[in-house]
Design a protein around this motif. Sequence first.
Motif, PDB file in Angstrom:
ATOM      1  N   LYS A  98      -6.232   1.578  11.227  1.00 47.59           N
ATOM      2  CA  LYS A  98      -5.716   0.768  12.334  1.00 47.59           C
ATOM      3  C   LYS A  98      -6.641  -0.404  12.676  1.00 47.59           C
ATOM      4  O   LYS A  98      -6.179  -1.524  12.893  1.00 47.59           O
ATOM      5  CB  LYS A  98      -5.530   1.666  13.566  1.00 47.59           C
ATOM      6  CG  LYS A  98      -4.964   0.970  14.794  1.00 47.59           C
ATOM      7  CD  LYS A  98      -3.488   0.672  14.624  1.00 47.59           C
ATOM      8  CE  LYS A  98      -2.845   0.193  15.912  1.00 47.59           C
ATOM      9  NZ  LYS A  98      -3.289  -1.109  16.367  1.00 47.59           N
ATOM     10  N   ALA A  99      -7.939  -0.155  12.712  1.00 45.65           N
ATOM     11  CA  ALA A  99      -8.890  -1.226  13.054  1.00 45.65           C
ATOM     12  C   ALA A  99      -8.857  -2.330  12.003  1.00 45.65           C
ATOM     13  O   ALA A  99      -8.851  -3.529  12.326  1.00 45.65           O
ATOM     14  CB  ALA A  99     -10.290  -0.658  13.185  1.00 45.65           C
ATOM     15  N   GLY A 100      -8.826  -1.927  10.717  1.00 40.75           N
ATOM     16  CA  GLY A 100      -8.780  -2.902   9.627  1.00 40.75           C
ATOM     17  C   GLY A 100      -7.480  -3.684   9.637  1.00 40.75           C
ATOM     18  O   GLY A 100      -7.457  -4.893   9.376  1.00 40.75           O
ATOM     19  N   VAL A 101      -6.379  -2.999   9.959  1.00 32.03           N
ATOM     20  CA  VAL A 101      -5.064  -3.647  10.041  1.00 32.03           C
ATOM     21  C   VAL A 101      -5.074  -4.735  11.109  1.00 32.03           C
ATOM     22  O   VAL A 101      -4.601  -5.847  10.886  1.00 32.03           O
ATOM     23  CB  VAL A 101      -3.968  -2.590  10.353  1.00 32.03           C
ATOM     24  CG1 VAL A 101      -2.688  -3.265  10.835  1.00 32.03           C
ATOM     25  CG2 VAL A 101      -3.683  -1.743   9.121  1.00 32.03           C
ATOM     26  N   SER A 102      -5.622  -4.418  12.270  1.00 32.94           N
ATOM     27  CA  SER A 102      -5.671  -5.398  13.357  1.00 32.94           C
ATOM     28  C   SER A 102      -6.478  -6.630  12.953  1.00 32.94           C
ATOM     29  O   SER A 102      -6.077  -7.768  13.226  1.00 32.94           O
ATOM     30  CB  SER A 102      -6.285  -4.772  14.617  1.00 32.94           C
ATOM     31  OG  SER A 102      -5.444  -3.758  15.122  1.00 32.94           O
ATOM     32  N   LYS A 103      -7.587  -6.404  12.275  1.00 28.07           N
ATOM     33  CA  LYS A 103      -8.412  -7.528  11.808  1.00 28.07           C
ATOM     34  C   LYS A 103      -7.654  -8.392  10.806  1.00 28.07           C
ATOM     35  O   LYS A 103      -7.703  -9.624  10.851  1.00 28.07           O
ATOM     36  CB  LYS A 103      -9.712  -7.011  11.185  1.00 28.07           C
ATOM     37  CG  LYS A 103     -10.715  -6.506  12.214  1.00 28.07           C
ATOM     38  CD  LYS A 103     -11.985  -6.008  11.541  1.00 28.07           C
ATOM     39  CE  LYS A 103     -12.982  -5.459  12.578  1.00 28.07           C
ATOM     40  NZ  LYS A 103     -14.180  -4.881  11.951  1.00 28.07           N
ATOM     41  N   LEU A 104      -6.946  -7.719   9.882  1.00 35.46           N
ATOM     42  CA  LEU A 104      -6.180  -8.468   8.872  1.00 35.46           C
ATOM     43  C   LEU A 104      -5.090  -9.301   9.537  1.00 35.46           C
ATOM     44  O   LEU A 104      -4.934 -10.491   9.235  1.00 35.46           O
ATOM     45  CB  LEU A 104      -5.563  -7.506   7.849  1.00 35.46           C
ATOM     46  CG  LEU A 104      -4.612  -8.152   6.825  1.00 35.46           C
ATOM     47  CD1 LEU A 104      -5.332  -9.202   5.986  1.00 35.46           C
ATOM     48  CD2 LEU A 104      -3.972  -7.091   5.924  1.00 35.46           C
ATOM     49  N   LEU A 105      -4.334  -8.709  10.444  1.00 35.53           N
ATOM     50  CA  LEU A 105      -3.241  -9.439  11.095  1.00 35.53           C
ATOM     51  C   LEU A 105      -3.754 -10.575  11.965  1.00 35.53           C
ATOM     52  O   LEU A 105      -3.125 -11.630  12.040  1.00 35.53           O
ATOM     53  CB  LEU A 105      -2.388  -8.480  11.916  1.00 35.53           C
ATOM     54  CG  LEU A 105      -1.571  -7.470  11.106  1.00 35.53           C
ATOM     55  CD1 LEU A 105      -0.769  -6.584  12.026  1.00 35.53           C
ATOM     56  CD2 LEU A 105      -0.643  -8.171  10.128  1.00 35.53           C
TER      57      LEU A 105
ATOM     58  N   PRO B 153     -12.305   2.945   5.735  1.00 36.64           N
ATOM     59  CA  PRO B 153     -12.384   1.910   6.775  1.00 36.64           C
ATOM     60  C   PRO B 153     -12.602   0.507   6.218  1.00 36.64           C
ATOM     61  O   PRO B 153     -12.444  -0.476   6.941  1.00 36.64           O
ATOM     62  CB  PRO B 153     -13.577   2.358   7.621  1.00 36.64           C
ATOM     63  CG  PRO B 153     -14.394   3.223   6.728  1.00 36.64           C
ATOM     64  CD  PRO B 153     -13.408   3.916   5.827  1.00 36.64           C
ATOM     65  N   LYS B 154     -12.969   0.419   4.932  1.00 36.30           N
ATOM     66  CA  LYS B 154     -13.204  -0.887   4.307  1.00 36.30           C
ATOM     67  C   LYS B 154     -12.008  -1.341   3.469  1.00 36.30           C
ATOM     68  O   LYS B 154     -12.095  -2.307   2.723  1.00 36.30           O
ATOM     69  CB  LYS B 154     -14.459  -0.827   3.415  1.00 36.30           C
ATOM     70  CG  LYS B 154     -15.760  -0.760   4.211  1.00 36.30           C
ATOM     71  CD  LYS B 154     -15.977  -2.038   5.004  1.00 36.30           C
ATOM     72  CE  LYS B 154     -17.295  -2.024   5.767  1.00 36.30           C
ATOM     73  NZ  LYS B 154     -17.429  -3.246   6.594  1.00 36.30           N
ATOM     74  N   THR B 155     -10.869  -0.603   3.583  1.00 35.05           N
ATOM     75  CA  THR B 155      -9.677  -0.950   2.805  1.00 35.05           C
ATOM     76  C   THR B 155      -8.426  -0.911   3.675  1.00 35.05           C
ATOM     77  O   THR B 155      -8.240   0.001   4.466  1.00 35.05           O
ATOM     78  CB  THR B 155      -9.490   0.039   1.627  1.00 35.05           C
ATOM     79  OG1 THR B 155     -10.644  -0.006   0.794  1.00 35.05           O
ATOM     80  CG2 THR B 155      -8.269  -0.335   0.793  1.00 35.05           C
ATOM     81  N   VAL B 156      -7.592  -1.925   3.515  1.00 35.59           N
ATOM     82  CA  VAL B 156      -6.264  -1.942   4.125  1.00 35.59           C
ATOM     83  C   VAL B 156      -5.260  -2.018   2.985  1.00 35.59           C
ATOM     84  O   VAL B 156      -5.393  -2.856   2.089  1.00 35.59           O
ATOM     85  CB  VAL B 156      -6.084  -3.158   5.056  1.00 35.59           C
ATOM     86  CG1 VAL B 156      -4.627  -3.290   5.489  1.00 35.59           C
ATOM     87  CG2 VAL B 156      -6.984  -3.045   6.278  1.00 35.59           C
ATOM     88  N   THR B 157      -4.271  -1.127   2.983  1.00 32.76           N
ATOM     89  CA  THR B 157      -3.252  -1.176   1.937  1.00 32.76           C
ATOM     90  C   THR B 157      -2.100  -2.061   2.398  1.00 32.76           C
ATOM     91  O   THR B 157      -1.756  -2.105   3.587  1.00 32.76           O
ATOM     92  CB  THR B 157      -2.736   0.230   1.589  1.00 32.76           C
ATOM     93  OG1 THR B 157      -2.160   0.823   2.761  1.00 32.76           O
ATOM     94  CG2 THR B 157      -3.862   1.106   1.068  1.00 32.76           C
ATOM     95  N   LEU B 158      -1.485  -2.783   1.448  1.00 31.12           N
ATOM     96  CA  LEU B 158      -0.441  -3.740   1.793  1.00 31.12           C
ATOM     97  C   LEU B 158       0.681  -3.708   0.761  1.00 31.12           C
ATOM     98  O   LEU B 158       0.443  -3.908  -0.431  1.00 31.12           O
ATOM     99  CB  LEU B 158      -1.033  -5.146   1.905  1.00 31.12           C
ATOM    100  CG  LEU B 158      -0.105  -6.245   2.430  1.00 31.12           C
ATOM    101  CD1 LEU B 158      -0.879  -7.237   3.296  1.00 31.12           C
ATOM    102  CD2 LEU B 158       0.586  -6.991   1.284  1.00 31.12           C
ATOM    103  N   GLY B 159       1.899  -3.439   1.224  1.00 28.25           N
ATOM    104  CA  GLY B 159       3.072  -3.467   0.352  1.00 28.25           C
ATOM    105  C   GLY B 159       3.632  -4.874   0.298  1.00 28.25           C
ATOM    106  O   GLY B 159       3.976  -5.459   1.329  1.00 28.25           O
ATOM    107  N   SER B 160       3.719  -5.419  -0.912  1.00 27.79           N
ATOM    108  CA  SER B 160       4.103  -6.821  -1.058  1.00 27.79           C
ATOM    109  C   SER B 160       5.378  -6.997  -1.877  1.00 27.79           C
ATOM    110  O   SER B 160       5.557  -6.368  -2.915  1.00 27.79           O
ATOM    111  CB  SER B 160       2.960  -7.599  -1.737  1.00 27.79           C
ATOM    112  OG  SER B 160       3.363  -8.912  -2.038  1.00 27.79           O
ATOM    113  N   ASN B 161       6.248  -7.906  -1.402  1.00 21.53           N
ATOM    114  CA  ASN B 161       7.436  -8.283  -2.172  1.00 21.53           C
ATOM    115  C   ASN B 161       7.239  -9.623  -2.882  1.00 21.53           C
ATOM    116  O   ASN B 161       8.163 -10.179  -3.453  1.00 21.53           O
ATOM    117  CB  ASN B 161       8.666  -8.356  -1.252  1.00 21.53           C
ATOM    118  CG  ASN B 161       8.523  -9.416  -0.167  1.00 21.53           C
ATOM    119  OD1 ASN B 161       7.521 -10.132  -0.088  1.00 21.53           O
ATOM    120  ND2 ASN B 161       9.530  -9.520   0.694  1.00 21.53           N
ATOM    121  N   ALA B 162       6.002 -10.137  -2.845  1.00 21.66           N
ATOM    122  CA  ALA B 162       5.690 -11.434  -3.467  1.00 21.66           C
ATOM    123  C   ALA B 162       5.391 -11.233  -4.951  1.00 21.66           C
ATOM    124  O   ALA B 162       4.251 -11.296  -5.390  1.00 21.66           O
ATOM    125  CB  ALA B 162       4.514 -12.087  -2.763  1.00 21.66           C
TER     126      ALA B 162
END
Length: 434
Positions: free
Chosen positions: A330-337, A45-54
């Motif tokens: 899902k909760a972490g994703v919403s916070k990040l977005l 719950p303290k981690t959000v994974t993110l796929g980046s093309n940067a």
Amino acid sequence: MRDLSSSLPSPSRRGVLKGVGGAALLGAGIPLLSACGSSGSSSDPKTVTLGSNASDAVPKKAFAEIYAAFQKQSGITVDVNTKDHNTFQEQINSYLQGTPDDVFNWFAGYRMQFFASKNLASPIDDVWDKIGGNFPDAMKKLSKGADGKYYFVPLYTYPWAIFYRKSVFQQHGYEVPTTWDQLVALCKQMKKDGLVPIAFGDKDAWPAMGTFDQINFRLNGYDFHVELMAGKAAWTDAKVKAAFDHWAELLPYHQDGFMGRTWQDAAQTLVSKKAGMYLLGSFVAQQFTNKADLDDLDFFAFPEINPAYGQDTVEAPTDGFMVSKAPKNKAGVSKLLEYLGTPEAEQIYLKADSSVVAASSKADTSSYTPLQKKAYEMISGAKSLTQFMDRDSRPDFTSTVMQPSLQKFLQNPKGVDSLLSSIERQKKTIFASS
């Protein structure tokens, strides 16, 4: 992959796909582009994974600073899975069908809508309930799927326009054209004055797509342009023929030898004041390495053709974020977005990467250069925003059909009827495949 580490944008930001890629590969390919961790199954719950093309230095650093600020505010770590920019795009389909990261970098418009319609992305209307006030209506429209739900949070953008040297216009007494007839008249005058009216290089086959876009939506409007790019309108429609007829009228004023010239080489003729104008994205500014030359650079919106549509549409490729079909946190994703949709996040990015402008209408523009300020005003004031042909349509269609077809037209504008019939036949085949 072009270098994105300069202080100004590279055309690869438009997400040019070479060969077969993108949507054409749905259901095929090996999922080499995998999620963070061995299986992407982390539900911390303290981690959000993110796929980046940067993958290039400047944007990579800029994003890292955003994620660090988010972690400090929320206590949630963003575990970034960075892949080479072009590899990311080529493998996006198999990646999204496997065990993708929670969030991933992507593009607004049709490219986003395609994955949303295949149920490979999650709607984020709850996020937009909180961030909606930060964005103009045109950006909201760009962020919605065909079902009317939100699937995308935009971060930055930049416009396509006609660039020119202020000193050249002053020297010759030229005025910025606002109508098609004024543009043609200006081209004729520039030719008389010994200038190349319109700098042009199409060696890499994508710049011509930008010219078609401008003429098409100025003549036929945003809605028709979107339908054409989505495979719903016919390329044999009289409206399309009319767009090519207009282009044919302008072709004599394009720079000769364009098939062997890159966009960078074409830009140099504007730098050296041999050309009067250049239609391109604002990344053209990276060729103006001398500050005095850069300060002399200006641009204007492509002139009106049809009074019914005026200049209300702007081509502004926009990059941002989407959520995969089944995010683990899902909760972490919403916070990040929600954070990524704030002016604060955009400010952090723009401080590290001054090559683009904010998607938000509430971002602080006080540190913008004059060109950035003008670009921002142009985009934020637009009624509708397009994304560039290879983002507004299927990438397999634009790369295998439209790029070679436009080059055929440029070399033989009189053969347009049979060319449009050929495009329509190929379009039907490609768009019939899922």
